[in-house]
Motif scaffolding. Sequence first.
Motif, mmCIF file in Angstrom:
data_model
loop_
_atom_site.group_PDB
_atom_site.id
_atom_site.type_symbol
_atom_site.label_atom_id
_atom_site.label_comp_id
_atom_site.label_asym_id
_atom_site.label_seq_id
_atom_site.Cartn_x
_atom_site.Cartn_y
_atom_site.Cartn_z
ATOM 1 N N GLU A 87 -56.390 19.176 -7.773
ATOM 2 C CA GLU A 87 -55.802 17.875 -7.472
ATOM 3 C C GLU A 87 -56.035 16.894 -8.613
ATOM 4 O OE1 GLU A 87 -56.271 16.212 -3.528
ATOM 5 O OE2 GLU A 87 -56.727 18.202 -2.728
ATOM 6 N N CYS A 88 -57.213 16.968 -9.209
ATOM 7 C CA CYS A 88 -57.487 16.118 -10.374
ATOM 8 C C CYS A 88 -56.577 16.496 -11.537
ATOM 9 C CB CYS A 88 -58.952 16.250 -10.787
ATOM 10 S SG CYS A 88 -60.134 15.545 -9.618
ATOM 11 N N ILE A 89 -56.340 17.802 -11.689
ATOM 12 C CA ILE A 89 -55.429 18.278 -12.733
ATOM 13 C C ILE A 89 -54.028 17.728 -12.512
ATOM 14 C CG2 ILE A 89 -54.242 20.348 -13.596
ATOM 15 C CD1 ILE A 89 -56.866 21.866 -13.058
ATOM 16 N N THR A 90 -53.601 17.782 -11.275
ATOM 17 C CA THR A 90 -52.271 17.262 -10.946
ATOM 18 C C THR A 90 -52.179 15.781 -11.264
ATOM 19 O OG1 THR A 90 -52.019 18.911 -9.198
ATOM 20 C CG2 THR A 90 -50.577 16.984 -9.097
ATOM 21 N N TYR A 91 -53.230 15.053 -10.937
ATOM 22 C CA TYR A 91 -53.237 13.627 -11.234
ATOM 23 C C TYR A 91 -53.192 13.401 -12.743
ATOM 24 C CZ TYR A 91 -54.516 8.708 -11.146
ATOM 25 O OH TYR A 91 -54.523 7.347 -11.319
ATOM 26 N N PHE B 30 -62.092 29.305 -12.350
ATOM 27 C CA PHE B 30 -60.766 29.351 -12.969
ATOM 28 C C PHE B 30 -60.641 30.465 -14.004
ATOM 29 C CE2 PHE B 30 -61.521 25.163 -11.315
ATOM 30 C CZ PHE B 30 -60.331 24.878 -10.658
ATOM 31 N N SER B 31 -61.568 31.407 -13.981
ATOM 32 C CA SER B 31 -61.554 32.472 -14.990
ATOM 33 C C SER B 31 -60.309 33.360 -14.879
ATOM 34 C CB SER B 31 -62.818 33.332 -14.869
ATOM 35 O OG SER B 31 -62.922 33.894 -13.565
ATOM 36 N N ASP B 32 -59.727 33.450 -13.680
ATOM 37 C CA ASP B 32 -58.543 34.292 -13.493
ATOM 38 C C ASP B 32 -57.253 33.480 -13.346
ATOM 39 O OD1 ASP B 32 -60.111 36.607 -13.525
ATOM 40 O OD2 ASP B 32 -60.548 36.441 -11.392
ATOM 41 N N GLU B 33 -57.332 32.188 -13.599
ATOM 42 C CA GLU B 33 -56.144 31.330 -13.485
ATOM 43 C C GLU B 33 -55.327 31.391 -14.774
ATOM 44 O OE1 GLU B 33 -54.862 29.318 -11.167
ATOM 45 O OE2 GLU B 33 -56.359 29.656 -9.589
ATOM 46 N N ASP B 34 -54.052 31.745 -14.649
ATOM 47 C CA ASP B 34 -53.199 31.862 -15.833
ATOM 48 C C ASP B 34 -52.859 30.508 -16.443
ATOM 49 O OD1 ASP B 34 -53.150 34.605 -15.558
ATOM 50 O OD2 ASP B 34 -51.315 34.593 -14.341
ATOM 51 N N ILE C 273 -54.723 27.665 -16.253
ATOM 52 C CA ILE C 273 -55.868 26.820 -16.597
ATOM 53 C C ILE C 273 -56.715 27.529 -17.639
ATOM 54 C CG2 ILE C 273 -57.928 25.635 -15.751
ATOM 55 C CD1 ILE C 273 -55.359 24.496 -14.632
ATOM 56 N N LYS C 274 -56.849 26.911 -18.791
ATOM 57 C CA LYS C 274 -57.669 27.470 -19.861
ATOM 58 C C LYS C 274 -59.093 26.926 -19.755
ATOM 59 C CE LYS C 274 -58.109 27.515 -24.915
ATOM 60 N NZ LYS C 274 -57.539 26.994 -26.181
ATOM 61 N N THR C 275 -60.084 27.812 -19.802
ATOM 62 C CA THR C 275 -61.483 27.393 -19.825
ATOM 63 C C THR C 275 -62.055 27.678 -21.207
ATOM 64 O OG1 THR C 275 -62.290 29.532 -19.023
ATOM 65 C CG2 THR C 275 -61.745 27.883 -17.362
ATOM 66 N N VAL D 181 -77.595 24.468 -21.172
ATOM 67 C CA VAL D 181 -76.708 24.284 -20.019
ATOM 68 C C VAL D 181 -75.305 24.127 -20.591
ATOM 69 C CG1 VAL D 181 -76.084 22.837 -18.065
ATOM 70 C CG2 VAL D 181 -78.492 23.255 -18.569
ATOM 71 N N ASP D 182 -74.546 25.202 -20.526
ATOM 72 C CA ASP D 182 -73.215 25.191 -21.125
ATOM 73 C C ASP D 182 -72.247 24.360 -20.297
ATOM 74 O OD1 ASP D 182 -73.861 26.796 -23.305
ATOM 75 O OD2 ASP D 182 -73.472 28.649 -22.192
ATOM 76 N N LYS D 183 -71.358 23.681 -21.009
ATOM 77 C CA LYS D 183 -70.313 22.894 -20.363
ATOM 78 C C LYS D 183 -68.973 23.310 -20.969
ATOM 79 C CE LYS D 183 -73.543 19.074 -20.280
ATOM 80 N NZ LYS D 183 -73.811 17.758 -20.875
ATOM 81 N N TYR D 184 -67.931 23.140 -20.175
ATOM 82 C CA TYR D 184 -66.612 23.657 -20.545
ATOM 83 C C TYR D 184 -65.557 22.571 -20.453
ATOM 84 C CZ TYR D 184 -68.781 28.239 -20.134
ATOM 85 O OH TYR D 184 -69.596 29.339 -20.322
ATOM 86 N N LEU D 185 -64.462 22.841 -21.182
ATOM 87 C CA LEU D 185 -63.240 22.059 -21.042
ATOM 88 C C LEU D 185 -62.264 22.858 -20.195
ATOM 89 C CD1 LEU D 185 -62.664 21.119 -24.805
ATOM 90 C CD2 LEU D 185 -63.668 19.649 -23.057
ATOM 91 N N LEU D 186 -61.625 22.210 -19.260
ATOM 92 C CA LEU D 186 -60.528 22.814 -18.510
ATOM 93 C C LEU D 186 -59.237 22.153 -18.959
ATOM 94 C CD1 LEU D 186 -61.863 23.059 -14.840
ATOM 95 C CD2 LEU D 186 -62.125 24.679 -16.705
ATOM 96 N N THR D 187 -58.305 22.954 -19.406
ATOM 97 C CA THR D 187 -57.041 22.435 -19.934
ATOM 98 C C THR D 187 -55.867 23.122 -19.262
ATOM 99 O OG1 THR D 187 -58.130 22.158 -22.085
ATOM 100 C CG2 THR D 187 -55.734 21.964 -22.037
ATOM 101 N N GLN D 188 -54.889 22.353 -18.865
ATOM 102 C CA GLN D 188 -53.692 22.912 -18.248
ATOM 103 C C GLN D 188 -52.746 23.442 -19.322
ATOM 104 O OE1 GLN D 188 -51.367 20.205 -15.908
ATOM 105 N NE2 GLN D 188 -50.610 21.856 -14.621
ATOM 106 N N LEU D 189 -52.331 24.687 -19.158
ATOM 107 C CA LEU D 189 -51.401 25.284 -20.104
ATOM 108 C C LEU D 189 -49.963 25.009 -19.665
ATOM 109 C CD1 LEU D 189 -53.154 28.751 -20.574
ATOM 110 C CD2 LEU D 189 -53.370 26.706 -22.014
ATOM 111 N N SER D 190 -49.116 24.787 -20.634
ATOM 112 C CA SER D 190 -47.708 24.494 -20.306
ATOM 113 C C SER D 190 -46.966 25.766 -19.923
ATOM 114 C CB SER D 190 -47.035 23.833 -21.508
ATOM 115 O OG SER D 190 -47.140 24.666 -22.651
#
Length: 302
Positions: free
Chosen positions: A85-89, A110-114, A116-118, A293-302
Amino acid sequence: MTQYPKFPDFKELGIEDKAIFDEYFKRYPPTISEFTFTNLFIWRHYYNFKWAILNDNIAIMASPEEESYFFPPIGSNKIKETVLECITYSESTGSGEIMKRVPENVAKLFSDEDKIKTELDRDASDYVYLLKNLVELQGSKYRSQRKSIKQFRRQHEFEYASLTKEIVPGCLELQEDWCNVRACYDDPHIAGEDKAIFDALSHFDILNFKGAVIIVEEKIKAFTMGEPLNAETLVVHIEKGSHEREFRGIYALINKLFLENEWANFKYVNREQDTGEEGLRKAKMLYHPEFMVDKYLLTQLS
């Protein structure tokens, strides 16, 4: 035209929100250094934080300078749905990177989400140390720290003191001096840190963190501040020392004494990230972290 779902109204982060954030952090103990109310509050101007309740989680939006993105949700209810929902926003506002400072357990959802890039954000990953190691400084790997502390003790008579409201002005004076030398206001991030330190010290009696100072000849030459992150880990948010060469070793000294005197019952100390700064990364590695403590970026792919 794409139709976006209605999102809760955001409100700016204020001191009056402390109770609700503290309650959420108590219920959902964090691992990333960003997630204490003190840290969010003192950086609120730099990041322009706004927040809302979404699916019984706290959703936090940051808008530093001209970009906008979310921090990971605080809570445990429908986390994947909440992130989406945050991604959609974010998509509706035209933002690029949609979520930052994401802990590994959330990124794995989101490791298996096509779509969403982690991606690991090494510059934002936290350094965590065994507190005992930073107090005792034993072995050859801590030789340089022991040497600098010994040199400082030999050259200066000093006083260690816990931070109180009465000595806050002395800390602000040191910070102003440090900022003048480093030309803080030429760098937006360092200027933001200066404002964060001012807000932390100005709200010391409300925020309830702990701090300490080193006093030499009745002048504060170093100060630090930290607070519990979870049951076994504390986080050190701020550490400042005199820029004068004669006070070399003061950072190693205040780090050791602060942990030894204020936090002896904790197992770990989180000393936050290096932001990709080469000198800071080298300094943090010299203290030999127990883990990151690793942190990640989540990015929406077009």
